[in-house]
Design a protein around this motif. Structure first.
Motif: not given
Length: 474
Positions: A395, A398, A401, A403, A405, A454-455, A468, A470, A473
């Motif tokens: 992680a 970004s 956000l 990310d 992973r 998020g996505e 990924r 997202s 934060r």
């Protein structure tokens, strides 16, 4: 208060204040603008006179020249000029000349000859080689009695031998200022009135369109047949189409048809397997074969239960409009607990797992949903990682956000399936068993990501596949 009136009042307030501010600002700028333009003309006049007077002043014959007579004649002229509707019947310039000491040698008004003007700003600054100008009130209590003086040096080579100063009363400019302000006032008032009229028409049109759309929504909610109103305007048309789509979805047509059709298709295979195994168990067969069919029934029953449970979870998430809680959730311990829960499976397959998520990273959201989403991602990674393969969780922050992973070693996702893996009931065969899953896991994760603003993204990377997720934060 109706929406149209509120829109118009806000528009009226905005246009009125903006128009008044701009108009008052321009009105205030007219007076200094006219005076600046006049000062620029006085500068040219003073410099022209300085060149004309140079020889006479140098030779000491200024008083004996024709200039006093010419200036007197100039003061008596009556131009009879019509300047943009303002009549000019007399000249207003006053001209005086001083020597290098500031003593007046020549005055068109005839009253200052012999006086010391060296302390007046126009003469004082010009004698010092600077730009000389001043504005002095004839009556200290009357602002309009001020007179503008602009001086220019009379030069002999590089030496200043005298000063010529040209004066103009500011009250002679007042008619032009008042005329400009009057015209601007009428024009500005007309534009503000026109703007308010257009605002009123726009408010009426907008409120009328919204009333038509409201009547349509009320008719639909009452169970009446209603035709979608035809509205002009991009946003209103999109709103009407959105209301129509919402009505269709609420009636359950597309939603139920899609779910029933797909769910029926998904249930057919395990039900057929259970029924076939049950029929065969009714006859005589070896114990080993009987146990195999019993295992098939248990396996397909578990698959049905998993399908139903995940479908219920997905339906609950899809119907949500927001989160029940938004708390800070530390990623590293959450992922570590999920790995501990899957440790038996990990060890049985001989997998290598790396949890590289920093302990300092936290996301903001609903703890239960985040746990379910990460659990689904871990399940997928375990399903598609070959024996002895690598799973890596990492992680990084970004912006606003984080990310998350999840990488698993294995075969890349086929191009035809890469864009469809988040669809409901779409799944790829598992490498170990060749069987497909419910196809709801990644769809559930995507819905959770959307709820958290998020996505979710899947991609093939070197050596395997990376997912990924997202999240906001904390």
């Amino acid at each position: 208060m109706p929406l149209g009136i509120r829109i118009f009042l806000v528009y009226f307030l905005f246009v009125g204040l903006a128009g008044w501010f701009v108009l008052s600002t321009v009105m205030d700028e007219i007076r200094p603008g006219v005076r600046q333009s006049t000062e620029e003309t006085l500068v040219d006049t003073a410099n022209l006179l300085a060149e004309i007077l140079r020889d006479d002043l140098r030779d000491g014959r200024l008083a004996q020249s024709r200039l006093p007579e010419l200036l007197k004649a100039y003061g008596q002229r009556q131009p009879q000029a019509d300047i943009w509707g303002v009549q000019k019947t007399q000249v207003n310039h006053r001209i005086y000349v001083t020597d290098a000491e500031g003593i007046v040698l020549l005055d068109s008004s005839g009253g200052a000859v012999g006086q010391d003007y060296s302390r007046w700003n126009d003469v004082y600054r010009t004698l010092r080689g600077e730009y000389g100008a001043r504005s002095t009130r004839e009556d200290p209590n009357d602002e309009d009695s001020s007179v503008m003086y602009v001086a220019a040096p009379i030069m002999q080579g590089q030496q200043i031998i005298g000063v010529v100063s040209v004066a103009k009363p500011n009250r002679t400019l007042q008619p032009y200022i008042e005329r400009s302000q009057q015209r601007l006032g009428w024009l500005g008032g007309g534009l503000i009135g026109l703007g308010l009229l257009l605002g009123g028409v726009l408010s009426w049109w907008l409120s009328a369109s919204l009333r038509r759309l409201t009547r349509y929504a009320q008719a639909v909610s009452a169970g009446q047949r209603a035709e979608l109103p035809a509205l002009s305007g991009g946003e209103l048309t999109h709103l009407a189409e959105a209301v129509e789509r919402m009505r269709t979805e609420l009636e359950g047509k597309a939603y139920v048809e899609r779910y029933v059709h797909t769910l029926t298709h998904e249930l057919k295979s395990p039900l057929a397997a259970i029924r076939g195994a049950a029929e065969l168990l009714g006859g005589d067969m070896p114990e080993e074969q009987r146990q195999r069919f019993v295992g098939n029934i248990e396996q397909e029953s578990a698959r049905l239960q998993q399908l139903i449970e995940r479908l219920l979870h997905l339906a609950q998430v899809e119907q949500r409009q927001g989160l029940d809680e938004q708390v800070a959730v530390a990623l590293q311990p959450l992922v570590e607990s999920l790995l501990q829960g899957q440790m038996a499976r990990i060890e049985r397959a001989g997998l290598r797992v790396e949890n590289l998520i920093p302990q300092t990273l936290s996301v903001r959201g609903e703890r239960f949903l985040l746990r379910q989403a990460l659990s689904n991602l871990l399940d997928n990674a375990l399903d598609f990682t070959p024996r002895g393969g690598l799973i890596r969780l990492a992680a990084n922050a970004s912006g606003e956000l984080i990310d998350v992973r999840v990488f698993n070693q294995g075969e890349p996702i086929p191009d035809y399936a890469l864009g469809r893996l988040c669809e409901r009931f779409y799944s790829l065969p598992r490498p170990a068993s060749g069987r497909k899953s419910t196809g709801l896991g990644l769809n559930f994760v995507r819905e959770v990501a959307l709820l958290h603003s998020g996505e979710l993204a899947l991609s093939n990377v070197e050596g395997g596949v990376e997912v990924r997720l997202s999240l906001p934060r904390a």
